[in-house]
Design a protein around this motif. Sequence first.
Motif, PDB file in Angstrom:
ATOM      1  N   THR A 138       5.443  10.050   2.186  1.00 53.64           N
ATOM      2  CA  THR A 138       6.464   9.014   2.226  1.00 53.64           C
ATOM      3  C   THR A 138       6.947   8.741   0.807  1.00 53.64           C
ATOM      4  O   THR A 138       6.740   9.557  -0.095  1.00 53.64           O
ATOM      5  CB  THR A 138       5.927   7.731   2.902  1.00 53.64           C
ATOM      6  N   LYS A 139       7.581   7.594   0.592  1.00 59.39           N
ATOM      7  CA  LYS A 139       8.157   7.250  -0.702  1.00 59.39           C
ATOM      8  C   LYS A 139       7.778   5.810  -1.053  1.00 59.39           C
ATOM      9  O   LYS A 139       7.559   4.994  -0.160  1.00 59.39           O
ATOM     10  CB  LYS A 139       9.684   7.394  -0.676  1.00 59.39           C
ATOM     11  N   ILE A 140       7.728   5.523  -2.342  1.00 55.89           N
ATOM     12  CA  ILE A 140       7.538   4.160  -2.830  1.00 55.89           C
ATOM     13  C   ILE A 140       8.717   3.834  -3.736  1.00 55.89           C
ATOM     14  O   ILE A 140       8.993   4.561  -4.694  1.00 55.89           O
ATOM     15  CB  ILE A 140       6.213   4.001  -3.596  1.00 55.89           C
ATOM     16  N   LEU A 141       9.418   2.755  -3.417  1.00 60.43           N
ATOM     17  CA  LEU A 141      10.566   2.329  -4.204  1.00 60.43           C
ATOM     18  C   LEU A 141      10.196   1.106  -5.035  1.00 60.43           C
ATOM     19  O   LEU A 141       9.335   0.311  -4.641  1.00 60.43           O
ATOM     20  CB  LEU A 141      11.754   1.984  -3.303  1.00 60.43           C
ATOM     21  N   LEU A 142      10.862   0.952  -6.166  1.00 67.33           N
ATOM     22  CA  LEU A 142      10.740  -0.253  -6.989  1.00 67.33           C
ATOM     23  C   LEU A 142      12.143  -0.764  -7.265  1.00 67.33           C
ATOM     24  O   LEU A 142      13.018   0.006  -7.698  1.00 67.33           O
ATOM     25  CB  LEU A 142      10.018   0.049  -8.302  1.00 67.33           C
ATOM     26  N   HIS A 164       6.158   2.213   2.961  1.00 66.01           N
ATOM     27  CA  HIS A 164       5.582   2.165   4.305  1.00 66.01           C
ATOM     28  C   HIS A 164       4.177   1.559   4.235  1.00 66.01           C
ATOM     29  O   HIS A 164       3.465   1.744   3.240  1.00 66.01           O
ATOM     30  CB  HIS A 164       5.514   3.580   4.883  1.00 66.01           C
ATOM     31  N   PRO A 165       3.756   0.828   5.271  1.00 65.78           N
ATOM     32  CA  PRO A 165       2.399   0.258   5.263  1.00 65.78           C
ATOM     33  C   PRO A 165       1.304   1.292   5.033  1.00 65.78           C
ATOM     34  O   PRO A 165       0.271   0.986   4.416  1.00 65.78           O
ATOM     35  CB  PRO A 165       2.275  -0.386   6.647  1.00 65.78           C
ATOM     36  N   LEU A 166       1.509   2.523   5.492  1.00 65.76           N
ATOM     37  CA  LEU A 166       0.503   3.561   5.295  1.00 65.76           C
ATOM     38  C   LEU A 166       0.352   3.914   3.812  1.00 65.76           C
ATOM     39  O   LEU A 166      -0.742   4.259   3.357  1.00 65.76           O
ATOM     40  CB  LEU A 166       0.868   4.811   6.097  1.00 65.76           C
ATOM     41  N   ALA A 167       1.450   3.830   3.062  1.00 66.86           N
ATOM     42  CA  ALA A 167       1.365   4.106   1.625  1.00 66.86           C
ATOM     43  C   ALA A 167       0.629   2.981   0.900  1.00 66.86           C
ATOM     44  O   ALA A 167      -0.101   3.229  -0.069  1.00 66.86           O
ATOM     45  CB  ALA A 167       2.771   4.281   1.045  1.00 66.86           C
ATOM     46  N   ILE A 168       0.827   1.751   1.342  1.00 68.11           N
ATOM     47  CA  ILE A 168       0.100   0.636   0.742  1.00 68.11           C
ATOM     48  C   ILE A 168      -1.398   0.801   0.993  1.00 68.11           C
ATOM     49  O   ILE A 168      -2.223   0.557   0.097  1.00 68.11           O
ATOM     50  CB  ILE A 168       0.615  -0.703   1.302  1.00 68.11           C
ATOM     51  N   ALA A 169      -1.755   1.228   2.194  1.00 62.52           N
ATOM     52  CA  ALA A 169      -3.164   1.470   2.495  1.00 62.52           C
ATOM     53  C   ALA A 169      -3.719   2.583   1.617  1.00 62.52           C
ATOM     54  O   ALA A 169      -4.843   2.485   1.093  1.00 62.52           O
ATOM     55  CB  ALA A 169      -3.326   1.819   3.970  1.00 62.52           C
ATOM     56  N   ALA A 170      -2.930   3.654   1.424  1.00 65.83           N
ATOM     57  CA  ALA A 170      -3.382   4.764   0.581  1.00 65.83           C
ATOM     58  C   ALA A 170      -3.543   4.319  -0.870  1.00 65.83           C
ATOM     59  O   ALA A 170      -4.497   4.703  -1.553  1.00 65.83           O
ATOM     60  CB  ALA A 170      -2.393   5.924   0.677  1.00 65.83           C
ATOM     61  N   LEU A 203       3.662  -5.390  -3.412  1.00 63.25           N
ATOM     62  CA  LEU A 203       3.965  -4.196  -2.628  1.00 63.25           C
ATOM     63  C   LEU A 203       4.391  -4.657  -1.245  1.00 63.25           C
ATOM     64  O   LEU A 203       3.585  -5.143  -0.460  1.00 63.25           O
ATOM     65  CB  LEU A 203       2.748  -3.266  -2.526  1.00 63.25           C
ATOM     66  N   VAL A 204       5.666  -4.518  -0.949  1.00 66.34           N
ATOM     67  CA  VAL A 204       6.253  -5.041   0.277  1.00 66.34           C
ATOM     68  C   VAL A 204       6.307  -3.927   1.321  1.00 66.34           C
ATOM     69  O   VAL A 204       6.867  -2.858   1.065  1.00 66.34           O
ATOM     70  CB  VAL A 204       7.664  -5.598   0.004  1.00 66.34           C
ATOM     71  N   PRO A 205       5.752  -4.156   2.519  1.00 66.85           N
ATOM     72  CA  PRO A 205       5.750  -3.105   3.542  1.00 66.85           C
ATOM     73  C   PRO A 205       7.015  -3.101   4.399  1.00 66.85           C
ATOM     74  O   PRO A 205       7.591  -4.152   4.685  1.00 66.85           O
ATOM     75  CB  PRO A 205       4.529  -3.468   4.396  1.00 66.85           C
ATOM     76  N   SER A 206       7.428  -1.913   4.784  1.00 71.36           N
ATOM     77  CA  SER A 206       8.507  -1.742   5.759  1.00 71.36           C
ATOM     78  C   SER A 206       8.272  -0.442   6.508  1.00 71.36           C
ATOM     79  O   SER A 206       8.134   0.616   5.880  1.00 71.36           O
ATOM     80  CB  SER A 206       9.883  -1.707   5.096  1.00 71.36           C
ATOM     81  N   ASP A 207       8.242  -0.526   7.834  1.00 71.15           N
ATOM     82  CA  ASP A 207       8.064   0.692   8.625  1.00 71.15           C
ATOM     83  C   ASP A 207       9.340   1.513   8.713  1.00 71.15           C
ATOM     84  O   ASP A 207       9.366   2.556   9.364  1.00 71.15           O
ATOM     85  CB  ASP A 207       7.547   0.359  10.027  1.00 71.15           C
ATOM     86  N   LYS A 208      10.419   1.056   8.034  1.00 73.74           N
ATOM     87  CA  LYS A 208      11.680   1.816   8.027  1.00 73.74           C
ATOM     88  C   LYS A 208      11.693   2.864   6.917  1.00 73.74           C
ATOM     89  O   LYS A 208      12.563   3.735   6.909  1.00 73.74           O
ATOM     90  CB  LYS A 208      12.870   0.876   7.846  1.00 73.74           C
ATOM     91  N   VAL A 209      10.776   2.753   5.949  1.00 70.81           N
ATOM     92  CA  VAL A 209      10.669   3.808   4.932  1.00 70.81           C
ATOM     93  C   VAL A 209      10.134   5.057   5.634  1.00 70.81           C
ATOM     94  O   VAL A 209       9.085   5.007   6.281  1.00 70.81           O
ATOM     95  CB  VAL A 209       9.737   3.382   3.790  1.00 70.81           C
ATOM     96  N   PRO A 210      10.838   6.172   5.549  1.00 67.37           N
ATOM     97  CA  PRO A 210      10.478   7.336   6.372  1.00 67.37           C
ATOM     98  C   PRO A 210       9.140   7.960   5.968  1.00 67.37           C
ATOM     99  O   PRO A 210       8.759   7.956   4.797  1.00 67.37           O
ATOM    100  CB  PRO A 210      11.630   8.316   6.139  1.00 67.37           C
ATOM    101  N   VAL A 211       8.445   8.483   6.979  1.00 64.72           N
ATOM    102  CA  VAL A 211       7.217   9.259   6.805  1.00 64.72           C
ATOM    103  C   VAL A 211       7.423  10.604   7.483  1.00 64.72           C
ATOM    104  O   VAL A 211       7.850  10.653   8.641  1.00 64.72           O
ATOM    105  CB  VAL A 211       5.997   8.537   7.407  1.00 64.72           C
TER     106      VAL A 211
END
Length: 309
Positions: A229-233, A180-186, A216-224
């Motif tokens: 939230t979660k980070i996938l690789l 999620h974009p919020l995780a990238i910001a964090a 790091l690719v953002p998607s607002d579909k990753v649940p918060v």
Amino acid sequence: MAEVPSPQLALSDDAARQLANATKTVPKLSTVSPRWLTHLLEWLPVEAGIYRLNKVKNPRDVRVACSQRDESELPQTFVDYDEKPREYFLNAVSTVLDVHTRVSDLYSSPHDQIKEQLRLTVETIKERQESELINNPDYGLLANVAEEQRIFPLTGAPTPDDLDELLSKVWKEPAFFLTHPLAIAAFGRECTRRGVPPPTVSLFGSQFLTWRGIPLVPSDKVPVADGKTKILLLRVGDKRQGVVGLFQPGLAGEQSPGLSVRFMGISRNAISSYLISLYCSLAIQSDDALAVLDDVEIGKFHDYPDTYK
């Protein structure tokens, strides 16, 4: 004594605008996103909507040896296959679009009403497609992470150490992180705090933060939920035994791979109907092609809208 009205010296703006042609935009849909995940996956065509993922059974039982020159005996072996491989069935994201013929007849200049209705509906279907690729309980990424590929952050917030741990799980040609974009910001805040600001890379004309060269690719579909939230690789591609998207080719009314638009006719109430369908699925060819960092803290829950739940 009555006041004498001031004489009008020129044509007013309000009156002049009555003769002017306004430039009209097409409708803008705020829910549209770049949908990077669908762009970055390799998409494989399937027959009859079925994809059978065959795997080697007990791969470590395949024996080979490096023999000495004076040895004549060689080990005997064979490669066994899983007798019950998993089969993936394409999932349909679809809807029926209704347009009154009176609307399309009278109000299609300068923008074609049917074309715009179809465009906006297709955009919404594609947004749902990306969400299903991530969250579908059957074939989605989050539902198919192998247990040994699931890790948790060291301190709560996403750190460089956590992403390095993910890289140790998907070390064979990792393609990109997805979160999620919020995780990238964090994550960016943690890097700045440590004095190791992450570099950026340009993809598709956009800038992405990277870690160890992996975007790091953002998607607002990753649940918060609850500020986490979660980070996938992911490793992607058929030749890399990675994550692949699946679609059905050759559909009637095909507009793009897996997407069809079919005219269903006009009702007695003068309603034109169009069936819009998108058939897709996703397969993880090898367990080590996907890992997830779970329970990543991105900040206080009340700081973010309920739509991120």
